[in-house]
Write an enzyme that holds these catalytic residues in place. Structure first.
Site, PDB file in Angstrom:
ATOM      1  N   PHE A  11      35.362 -32.442  -1.200  1.00 25.32           N
ATOM      2  CA  PHE A  11      36.144 -32.358  -2.440  1.00 25.32           C
ATOM      3  C   PHE A  11      37.201 -31.274  -2.270  1.00 25.32           C
ATOM      4  O   PHE A  11      37.268 -30.302  -3.005  1.00 25.32           O
ATOM      5  CB  PHE A  11      35.212 -32.080  -3.629  1.00 25.32           C
ATOM      6  CG  PHE A  11      35.797 -32.476  -4.961  1.00 25.32           C
ATOM      7  CD1 PHE A  11      36.287 -33.758  -5.172  1.00 25.32           C
ATOM      8  CD2 PHE A  11      35.833 -31.575  -6.015  1.00 25.32           C
ATOM      9  CE1 PHE A  11      36.817 -34.127  -6.402  1.00 25.32           C
ATOM     10  CE2 PHE A  11      36.352 -31.927  -7.258  1.00 25.32           C
ATOM     11  CZ  PHE A  11      36.847 -33.211  -7.448  1.00 25.32           C
ATOM     12  N   THR A 104      36.914 -32.727  18.290  1.00 25.70           N
ATOM     13  CA  THR A 104      36.077 -32.707  19.500  1.00 25.70           C
ATOM     14  C   THR A 104      35.087 -33.874  19.522  1.00 25.70           C
ATOM     15  O   THR A 104      35.061 -34.650  20.477  1.00 25.70           O
ATOM     16  CB  THR A 104      35.324 -31.361  19.595  1.00 25.70           C
ATOM     17  OG1 THR A 104      36.292 -30.322  19.506  1.00 25.70           O
ATOM     18  CG2 THR A 104      34.562 -31.253  20.906  1.00 25.70           C
ATOM     19  N   LYS A 227      46.031 -39.081  16.482  1.00 26.34           N
ATOM     20  CA  LYS A 227      46.844 -40.138  15.857  1.00 26.34           C
ATOM     21  C   LYS A 227      47.426 -41.083  16.905  1.00 26.34           C
ATOM     22  O   LYS A 227      47.507 -42.297  16.679  1.00 26.34           O
ATOM     23  CB  LYS A 227      47.946 -39.498  15.010  1.00 26.34           C
ATOM     24  CG  LYS A 227      47.390 -38.822  13.755  1.00 26.34           C
ATOM     25  CD  LYS A 227      48.406 -37.930  13.097  1.00 26.34           C
ATOM     26  CE  LYS A 227      47.865 -37.336  11.800  1.00 26.34           C
ATOM     27  NZ  LYS A 227      48.697 -36.245  11.279  1.00 26.34           N
TER      28      LYS A 227
HETATM   29  N1  LIG Z   1      46.042 -32.960   3.583  1.00 28.22           N
HETATM   30  C1  LIG Z   1      46.721 -33.894   4.217  1.00 28.22           C
HETATM   31  O1  LIG Z   1      47.956 -33.959   4.143  1.00 28.22           O
HETATM   32  C2  LIG Z   1      46.013 -34.910   5.037  1.00 28.22           C
HETATM   33  C3  LIG Z   1      46.716 -36.049   5.467  1.00 28.22           C
HETATM   34  C4  LIG Z   1      46.063 -37.018   6.227  1.00 28.22           C
HETATM   35  C5  LIG Z   1      44.736 -36.814   6.563  1.00 28.22           C
HETATM   36  N2  LIG Z   1      44.087 -35.680   6.155  1.00 28.22           N
HETATM   37  C6  LIG Z   1      42.686 -35.528   6.511  1.00 28.22           C
HETATM   38  O2  LIG Z   1      41.900 -35.710   5.330  1.00 28.22           O
HETATM   39  C7  LIG Z   1      40.749 -34.868   5.358  1.00 28.22           C
HETATM   40  C8  LIG Z   1      40.737 -34.010   4.111  1.00 28.22           C
HETATM   41  O3  LIG Z   1      41.921 -33.262   4.066  1.00 28.22           O
HETATM   42  P1  LIG Z   1      42.120 -32.138   2.938  1.00 28.22           P
HETATM   43  O4  LIG Z   1      43.539 -31.745   3.001  1.00 28.22           O
HETATM   44  O5  LIG Z   1      41.505 -32.579   1.672  1.00 28.22           O
HETATM   45  O6  LIG Z   1      41.222 -30.989   3.576  1.00 28.22           O
HETATM   46  P2  LIG Z   1      40.546 -29.760   2.819  1.00 28.22           P
HETATM   47  O7  LIG Z   1      40.233 -28.758   3.859  1.00 28.22           O
HETATM   48  O8  LIG Z   1      41.372 -29.382   1.637  1.00 28.22           O
HETATM   49  O9  LIG Z   1      39.199 -30.391   2.232  1.00 28.22           O
HETATM   50  C9  LIG Z   1      38.119 -30.737   3.015  1.00 28.22           C
HETATM   51  C10 LIG Z   1      36.903 -30.557   2.131  1.00 28.22           C
HETATM   52  O10 LIG Z   1      35.778 -31.063   2.841  1.00 28.22           O
HETATM   53  C11 LIG Z   1      34.698 -30.206   2.554  1.00 28.22           C
HETATM   54  N3  LIG Z   1      33.712 -30.356   3.634  1.00 28.22           N
HETATM   55  C12 LIG Z   1      33.824 -29.969   4.911  1.00 28.22           C
HETATM   56  N4  LIG Z   1      32.711 -30.291   5.605  1.00 28.22           N
HETATM   57  C13 LIG Z   1      31.885 -30.904   4.721  1.00 28.22           C
HETATM   58  C14 LIG Z   1      30.587 -31.451   4.806  1.00 28.22           C
HETATM   59  N5  LIG Z   1      29.893 -31.447   5.944  1.00 28.22           N
HETATM   60  N6  LIG Z   1      30.032 -31.987   3.697  1.00 28.22           N
HETATM   61  C15 LIG Z   1      30.713 -32.004   2.520  1.00 28.22           C
HETATM   62  N7  LIG Z   1      31.946 -31.478   2.387  1.00 28.22           N
HETATM   63  C16 LIG Z   1      32.523 -30.944   3.472  1.00 28.22           C
HETATM   64  C17 LIG Z   1      35.273 -28.809   2.477  1.00 28.22           C
HETATM   65  O11 LIG Z   1      34.440 -27.942   1.752  1.00 28.22           O
HETATM   66  C18 LIG Z   1      36.606 -29.085   1.800  1.00 28.22           C
HETATM   67  O12 LIG Z   1      36.514 -28.938   0.401  1.00 28.22           O
HETATM   68  C19 LIG Z   1      40.845 -34.074   6.666  1.00 28.22           C
HETATM   69  O13 LIG Z   1      40.061 -34.721   7.623  1.00 28.22           O
HETATM   70  C20 LIG Z   1      42.317 -34.158   7.044  1.00 28.22           C
HETATM   71  O14 LIG Z   1      42.515 -34.112   8.429  1.00 28.22           O
HETATM   72  C21 LIG Z   1      44.685 -34.745   5.380  1.00 28.22           C
HETATM   73  N1  LIG Z   2      47.491 -31.708   9.081  1.00 25.13           N
HETATM   74  C1  LIG Z   2      48.023 -33.019   9.154  1.00 25.13           C
HETATM   75  C2  LIG Z   2      47.632 -33.813   7.935  1.00 25.13           C
HETATM   76  C3  LIG Z   2      47.984 -35.269   8.064  1.00 25.13           C
HETATM   77  O1  LIG Z   2      47.140 -35.908   8.987  1.00 25.13           O
HETATM   78  C4  LIG Z   2      49.526 -32.947   9.271  1.00 25.13           C
HETATM   79  O2  LIG Z   2      50.093 -31.885   9.035  1.00 25.13           O
HETATM   80  O3  LIG Z   2      50.149 -33.954   9.619  1.00 25.13           O
END
Ligand SMILES: NC(=O)c1ccc[n+]([C@@H]2O[C@H](COP(=O)([O-])OP(=O)(O)OC[C@H]3O[C@@H](n4cnc5c(N)ncnc54)[C@H](O)[C@@H]3O)[C@@H](O)[C@H]2O)c1
Ligand SMILES: N[C@@H](CCO)C(=O)O
Length: 362
Positions: A11, A104, A227
């Site tokens: 979340f 990883t 990617k």
């Molecule tokens: N933010 C972006 O622009 C973006 C774009 C594309 C993909 N992503 C991917 O989407 C995912 C989420 O991104 P985000 O920006 O919300 O990251 P974030 O770091 O804001 O949120 C990740 C959340 O996952 C929770 N978490 C981590 N390990 C956990 C576990 N074992 N069990 C339950 N909760 C757990 C953390 O507490 C955190 O709240 C990531 O894998 C990221 O690579 C993000």
């Molecule tokens: N951290 C990644 C989020 C999207 O996958 C980026 O900046 O492109």
């Protein structure tokens, strides 16, 4: 009208943005899409877990600062994320995985996805780890269980690059892809050119929700490496492992080099590419390149990304749009849910969708 019950795993920025979308625009979306969305479980490493099979009231959760959120003490709440129990046992239709990307081994997200598919639940995820490192096996598992595994947001955030290639490039032979696939590093390179210090530029990208929890993956190219693997595996028929993809990030490029290049009409960009050869083998790499200003990728700025597909009949087709951002990535999850609905509209479990039923009759 039918409804999909969601379990949100993680979340953070992205799943909170999805919850916001459901909370604020759920009624409009239901009218437009023909199905409603309800969140019945949320788990998070820091906040714990919350389950309400009648639907969680999202507004008070979204009103709290993310760092202050704790589910312990709430009805149906616990300080423990209870991921395996929630994923396997809570009666959700779709598990939405958005925990940290682990380049990883993909864990623990890989297990989250596997548990969900094994339990007969659809999965959508923005997490690049499971898709890049075990996508083929997970797709087979999903097919065996008759459910969907969707991951549009794993490449280029909400910009529908995977579905564009899958659905709109029929009959084209794609021989290669080349692109800017990381919003954070592209944003940082632009800020360095403007004279901002590296540490400040990283902090900005984190604040704006572009960067990974550990931005090393953005800076050192590992995010793009995943990617490129996903794209090459999807559109070039490759089966790449991480060690097959040469990877160099932007950490060795100094702000001086960025500004010096700009004064000569060049722009440093972190470029990921994959090329299929006539014998079917695929070469893939990630490396910074100083591109001349007239190169199509040189004009891609900030968190915007772009991928050029090299094709036999159309030459180069470039798709460009947001590559990072919380709301933009939440849209990718919504597009995955729509894809799940469209694929399973005729299943017994799918909600009634008048528009699609009409389309089926035609
Ligand atoms: N933010 C972006 O622009 C973006 C774009 C594309 C993909 N992503 C991917 O989407 C995912 C989420 O991104 P985000 O920006 O919300 O990251 P974030 O770091 O804001 O949120 C990740 C959340 O996952 C929770 N978490 C981590 N390990 C956990 C576990 N074992 N069990 C339950 N909760 C757990 C953390 O507490 C955190 O709240 C990531 O894998 C990221 O690579 C993000
Ligand atoms: N951290 C990644 C989020 C999207 O996958 C980026 O900046 O492109």
């Amino acid at each position: 009208m039918g409804r999909y019950d969601l379990a949100l795993i993680g979340f953070g920025g992205v799943n909170r943005a999805l919850a916001e979308l459901i909370s604020q625009s759920g009624e409009r979306l239901a009218k437009e899409l023909g199905f409603a969305l309800r969140v019945v479980a949320i788990t998070d490493l820091r906040a714990g877990s919350l389950v309400d099979t009648d639907g969680i009231d999202l507004a008070p959760l979204l009103a709290a600062e993310s760092g202050e959120l704790s589910f312990a003490g709430l009805a149906g709440g616990s300080a423990d994320p209870r991921n395996e129990w929630v994923i396997r046992e809570v009666p959700a239709d779709i598990v939405v995985e958005a925990t940290f990307t682990n380049p990883t081994d993909g864990e623990p997200a890989l297990s989250h996805v596997r548990w969900a598919l094994e339990s007969g639940k659809h999965v959508c995820t923005t997490n690049k780890g499971p898709v890049a490192l075990a996508g083929r096996a997970l797709k087979q598992l999903a097919a065996a269980r008759g459910v969907s595994f969707e991951y549009e947001g794993s490449v280029l955030s909400g910009t529908p690059i995977l579905r564009t290639a899958e659905r709109l490039f029929g009959g084209l032979e794609i021989t290669g892809v080349q692109g800017i696939m990381n919003g954070t590093s592209n944003y940082i390179l632009g800020r360095l050119e403007e004279g901002v210090e590296l540490s400040a530029a990283i902090a900005e990208a984190q604040e704006l929700g572009y960067a990974e929890a550990d931005p090393t993956a953005d800076i050192e190219g590992h995010d793009v490496q995943l990617k490129v693997m996903i794209l090459a595996n999807e559109v070039l028929g490759a089966d790449l492992r991480r060690e097959d993809v040469f990877c160099e990030g932007i950490s060795a490029i100094t702000p001086h080099e960025v500004r010096d290049a700009a004064s000569k009409g060049l722009r440093w960009k972190l470029v990921g590419s994959a090329t299929r050869h006539e014998d079917g083998s695929v070469d893939a790499r990630v490396a910074p390149l100083a591109l001349p200003a007239q190169h199509p990728l040189a004009g891609i700025f900030g968190p915007v990304n772009a991928v050029a597909f090299h094709t036999d009949l159309l030459g180069t087709v470039t798709v460009s749009g947001p590559g990072a951002g919380r709301t933009e990535t939440a849209y990718a999850l919504l597009s995955d849910i729509i894809a799940i609905h469209q694929r399973h509209a005729d299943d017994d479990t799918a909600p009634t969708h008048p528009v699609l039923q009409e389309a089926h009759r035609v």
